[in-house]
Scaffold this motif. Structure first.
Motif, short mmCIF file in Angstrom:
data_model
loop_
_atom_site.label_atom_id
_atom_site.label_comp_id
_atom_site.label_asym_id
_atom_site.label_seq_id
_atom_site.Cartn_x
_atom_site.Cartn_y
_atom_site.Cartn_z
N GLY A 1 0.80 -1.21 0.00
CA GLY A 1 0.00 0.00 0.00
C GLY A 1 0.83 1.26 0.00
N LEU A 2 0.15 2.37 -0.03
CA LEU A 2 0.79 3.67 0.03
C LEU A 2 -0.20 4.66 0.65
N GLU B 1 3.42 10.10 -0.04
CA GLU B 1 4.26 10.22 1.13
C GLU B 1 5.14 8.99 1.35
N SER B 2 4.56 7.81 1.34
CA SER B 2 5.36 6.60 1.58
C SER B 2 4.58 5.40 1.08
N MET B 3 5.28 4.31 0.79
CA MET B 3 4.63 3.07 0.39
C MET B 3 5.42 1.89 0.93
N PHE B 4 4.77 0.73 0.96
CA PHE B 4 5.41 -0.46 1.52
C PHE B 4 4.92 -1.69 0.77
N TRP C 1 8.06 5.73 -3.67
CA TRP C 1 8.33 6.56 -3.41
C TRP C 1 9.02 5.64 -2.78
N ALA C 2 9.30 5.22 -1.41
CA ALA C 2 10.30 4.32 -0.84
C ALA C 2 10.26 2.97 -1.52
N PRO C 3 11.39 2.27 -1.62
CA PRO C 3 11.50 1.07 -2.45
C PRO C 3 10.59 -0.06 -2.01
#
Length: 256
Positions: A151-152, A164-167, A253-255
């Motif tokens: 998600g993000l 903003e961020s994702m995982f 945005w983050a790997p």
């Protein structure tokens, strides 16, 4: 020669930010220190191409780097191999079903080299408030059993989305979230998605580097347009397998 310092923000959350073009070159994009994370201050920041980014124990720092990493919403690239995998996938993509869970997963995801440490308790609370008033949104990727596999989250102002961020809980989860978000935004007529700072993973997915003046002009134009304030859950429900077809946002945005 005295060294240039970032601006110091006061206590008024409605006060304008300094011109982002006055941000420092080193560290790249540092514009201001202080202020707060109130909704009014945050929305004002994003509408002017500025975002908060700081670690626990630091003062609140505000940034507008140059260049800026962005995606055209019709230009998110998924490799042919990955698209073939998605055609056999039972994953689905939804929105705004588990905002706080997505933010926590982004903050605690392993293998991020410490990059999640900036999602402090104060940041999580601030974005949860933005979510409650309809400006912060999460995109969730669920497996066939309804478990969160990626998600993000980010902020929407007008017709501009700021990631903003994702995982990824499973390999490729964040790719699916990003591609699905881009497809929906493109369908709404939102042309741009902010990814803040470049990395190799984002570049492989089609991210572009825009000079700050170009980025700021486009953000201010899009942020002033009517947007979609409120929950986005009714707008999603997209099968991940549909991202494996030849249509839609797979340009090129983050790997993870």
């Amino acid at each position: 020669m005295s060294r240039k310092l970032p601006a110091l923000l006061g206590t008024n959350p409605g006060a304008p930010f300094p011109d982002p073009e006055t941000a420092l070159r080193e560290p790249d994009g540092l514009l201001a220190i202080g202020g707060d994370l109130s909704p009014r201050r945050l929305l004002n920041a994003y509408a002017n191409g500025i975002f908060p980014w700081y670690s626990q124990g630091q003062p609140l720092l505000w940034w507008s780097p140059d260049p800026r990493t962005v995606f055209a919403t019709d230009g998110v690239h998924l490799s042919s191999r990955f698209r073939r995998q998605l055609r056999r996938s039972d994953w689905t993509v939804v929105a705004d079903r588990a905002f706080d869970q997505v933010v926590l997963a982004c903050a605690t995801a392993p293998g991020r080299g410490g990059h999640g440490t900036w999602i402090t308790d104060a940041m999580r609370a601030a974005y949860s408030t933005l979510h409650a008033i309809g400006h912060a949104h999460s995109i969730e990727v669920l497996d066939g059993q309804g478990r969160l596999v990626g998600g993000l989250y980010g902020v929407a102002v007008g017709r501009m989305f700021f990631g903003e961020s994702m995982f990824s809980g499973e390999s490729g989860g964040s790719k699916v979230a990003l591609a699905a978000l881009a497809r929906v935004l493109h369908g709404w007529g939102w042309p741009l998605l902010d990814a803040q700072v470049e990395n190799a993973h984002l570049q492989r997915m089609g991210a572009q580097a825009w000079a700050r003046p170009r980025f700021l002009a486009e953000v201010r134009r899009l942020a002033a347009l009517p947007g979609r304030v409120g929950p986005w859950d009714a707008a999603f429900g997209l099968p991940a397998a549909s991202l494996g077809t030849a249509s839609g946002s797979e340009g090129h945005w983050a790997p993870v």
